[in-house]
Write a protein that holds these residues in place. Sequence first.
Motif, PDB file in Angstrom:
ATOM      1  N   ALA A  64     -31.012 -57.076  46.813  1.00  0.00           N
ATOM      2  CA  ALA A  64     -31.581 -58.020  45.854  1.00  0.00           C
ATOM      3  C   ALA A  64     -30.493 -58.637  44.991  1.00  0.00           C
ATOM      4  N   ALA A  65     -29.538 -57.799  44.549  1.00  0.00           N
ATOM      5  CA  ALA A  65     -28.445 -58.321  43.732  1.00  0.00           C
ATOM      6  C   ALA A  65     -27.502 -59.175  44.564  1.00  0.00           C
ATOM      7  N   GLN A  66     -27.331 -58.796  45.831  1.00  0.00           N
ATOM      8  CA  GLN A  66     -26.433 -59.533  46.707  1.00  0.00           C
ATOM      9  C   GLN A  66     -26.983 -60.923  47.008  1.00  0.00           C
ATOM     10  N   ALA A  67     -28.320 -61.008  47.110  1.00  0.00           N
ATOM     11  CA  ALA A  67     -28.936 -62.286  47.450  1.00  0.00           C
ATOM     12  C   ALA A  67     -29.082 -63.208  46.254  1.00  0.00           C
ATOM     13  N   ALA A  68     -28.990 -62.642  45.037  1.00  0.00           N
ATOM     14  CA  ALA A  68     -29.188 -63.452  43.842  1.00  0.00           C
ATOM     15  C   ALA A  68     -28.001 -64.379  43.631  1.00  0.00           C
ATOM     16  N   PRO A  69     -28.204 -65.580  43.101  1.00  0.00           N
ATOM     17  CA  PRO A  69     -27.098 -66.499  42.859  1.00  0.00           C
ATOM     18  C   PRO A  69     -26.223 -66.013  41.727  1.00  0.00           C
ATOM     19  N   ASP A  70     -25.000 -66.541  41.658  1.00  0.00           N
ATOM     20  CA  ASP A  70     -24.090 -66.120  40.603  1.00  0.00           C
ATOM     21  C   ASP A  70     -24.478 -66.759  39.281  1.00  0.00           C
ATOM     22  N   ALA A  71     -23.699 -66.429  38.247  1.00  0.00           N
ATOM     23  CA  ALA A  71     -24.046 -66.870  36.897  1.00  0.00           C
ATOM     24  C   ALA A  71     -23.994 -68.380  36.755  1.00  0.00           C
ATOM     25  N   SER A  72     -23.198 -69.033  37.620  1.00  0.00           N
ATOM     26  CA  SER A  72     -23.085 -70.481  37.524  1.00  0.00           C
ATOM     27  C   SER A  72     -24.269 -71.207  38.155  1.00  0.00           C
ATOM     28  N   GLY A  73     -25.123 -70.470  38.861  1.00  0.00           N
ATOM     29  CA  GLY A  73     -26.260 -71.086  39.528  1.00  0.00           C
ATOM     30  C   GLY A  73     -27.389 -71.373  38.563  1.00  0.00           C
ATOM     31  N   ASP A  74     -28.414 -71.977  39.101  1.00  0.00           N
ATOM     32  CA  ASP A  74     -29.576 -72.328  38.300  1.00  0.00           C
ATOM     33  C   ASP A  74     -30.358 -71.070  37.948  1.00  0.00           C
ATOM     34  N   ALA A  75     -30.780 -70.964  36.683  1.00  0.00           N
ATOM     35  CA  ALA A  75     -31.544 -69.790  36.252  1.00  0.00           C
ATOM     36  C   ALA A  75     -32.870 -69.707  36.990  1.00  0.00           C
ATOM     37  N   GLY A  76     -33.447 -70.867  37.310  1.00  0.00           N
ATOM     38  CA  GLY A  76     -34.699 -70.859  38.052  1.00  0.00           C
ATOM     39  C   GLY A  76     -34.536 -70.289  39.442  1.00  0.00           C
ATOM     40  N   ASP A  77     -33.416 -70.604  40.098  1.00  0.00           N
ATOM     41  CA  ASP A  77     -33.156 -70.044  41.422  1.00  0.00           C
ATOM     42  C   ASP A  77     -32.977 -68.533  41.352  1.00  0.00           C
ATOM     43  N   GLU A  78     -32.298 -68.075  40.311  1.00  0.00           N
ATOM     44  CA  GLU A  78     -32.091 -66.633  40.151  1.00  0.00           C
ATOM     45  C   GLU A  78     -33.418 -65.919  39.935  1.00  0.00           C
ATOM     46  N   GLU A  79     -34.282 -66.514  39.124  1.00  0.00           N
ATOM     47  CA  GLU A  79     -35.595 -65.913  38.883  1.00  0.00           C
ATOM     48  C   GLU A  79     -36.431 -65.907  40.154  1.00  0.00           C
ATOM     49  N   SER A  80     -36.343 -66.969  40.940  1.00  0.00           N
ATOM     50  CA  SER A  80     -37.090 -67.033  42.192  1.00  0.00           C
ATOM     51  C   SER A  80     -36.607 -65.975  43.175  1.00  0.00           C
ATOM     52  N   ALA A  81     -35.287 -65.774  43.234  1.00  0.00           N
ATOM     53  CA  ALA A  81     -34.738 -64.761  44.136  1.00  0.00           C
ATOM     54  C   ALA A  81     -35.190 -63.365  43.727  1.00  0.00           C
ATOM     55  N   GLU A  82     -35.199 -63.107  42.424  1.00  0.00           N
ATOM     56  CA  GLU A  82     -35.639 -61.797  41.944  1.00  0.00           C
ATOM     57  C   GLU A  82     -37.128 -61.594  42.209  1.00  0.00           C
ATOM     58  N   THR A  83     -37.915 -62.642  41.995  1.00  0.00           N
ATOM     59  CA  THR A  83     -39.351 -62.555  42.258  1.00  0.00           C
ATOM     60  C   THR A  83     -39.618 -62.270  43.733  1.00  0.00           C
ATOM     61  N   TRP A  84     -38.884 -62.964  44.606  1.00  0.00           N
ATOM     62  CA  TRP A  84     -39.044 -62.739  46.039  1.00  0.00           C
ATOM     63  C   TRP A  84     -38.669 -61.308  46.413  1.00  0.00           C
ATOM     64  N   ALA A  85     -37.597 -60.787  45.826  1.00  0.00           N
ATOM     65  CA  ALA A  85     -37.176 -59.420  46.131  1.00  0.00           C
ATOM     66  C   ALA A  85     -38.229 -58.409  45.686  1.00  0.00           C
ATOM     67  N   VAL A  86     -38.795 -58.617  44.497  1.00  0.00           N
ATOM     68  CA  VAL A  86     -39.828 -57.708  44.000  1.00  0.00           C
ATOM     69  C   VAL A  86     -41.061 -57.760  44.895  1.00  0.00           C
ATOM     70  N   MET A  87     -41.484 -58.965  45.256  1.00  0.00           N
ATOM     71  CA  MET A  87     -42.664 -59.111  46.110  1.00  0.00           C
ATOM     72  C   MET A  87     -42.438 -58.465  47.476  1.00  0.00           C
TER      73      MET A  87
END
Length: 267
Positions: free
Chosen positions: A65-88
């Motif tokens: 989940a952490a590996q798939a998440a975007p880095d700090a320079s990425g969009d916060a919305g993309d990071e939240e979407s990646a985390e949501t997908w990982a949780v689901m």
Amino acid sequence: ATGLAFAPLFEEAGVSGAAPVALAMAMAGIVSGALIGGPAGGWLVERNRLDGRSSPAPKPRVDPAAQAAPDASGDAGDEESAETWAVMKNAVLLLVAMALGSWLSAWIEARGVTLPAYIGAMIVASVIRNLDDLTGWFGLSMRIQDTIGAVSLSLFLTMALMTLELWELAGLALPLLVSLIAQVVLILFSVPLVFRLMGRDYESAVMGSGFVGFMLGTTANAMAVMRALVERYGPAPRAFLVAPLVGAFFIDFINALLVTWGINLLQ
């Protein structure tokens, strides 16, 4: 949690108030394990003059989940979407394990073997976890799994406490106290034996403290007391591999077999 899972089987066998007794003993065991596990492990380390600073530090497991998440320079919305997908994804895999496990439990029960309902789900979940470790197909995140497990356990214990009739324990205070003392004494006498069987080294001492934690309480107790030891004396990666496997997996199967055998024997 294990005691409450077996409580319906005991009540069907004629033991009234099995759930309150199981919960009371579980709570007392959790407290005892937390209080005794750390000092027992520390005593083994100090008495045998063991040093954990020379042990190799454990290699961190890469969290998908952490590996798939975007880095700090990425969009916060993309990071939240990646985390949501990982949780689901992790939650759905848990539900799949529960669904398949219920069918497996029904199949086992149809063969005349009485086991708690969670055993089937545990078997399926272990297969999924090991398959993912081997192939990486599912991308399970242990961080998310641990969070889901902690929340689920808290909800389970809360609902169990709200529905228990604790006044049924009024006449059992002395037997429960005697049982708790007997368990504590037996476990303390067993700690040196575990230490010797595991190799008489530093990691064996840490395993001894974990043994106290999960034998009196839960695997979470074992992890907590072992973590306290390694923070003071040094890393023990082998202990953190062995204790969860035994405390959270193998011992549940042994418990299920022994308790079920005892119930069937008394019926």
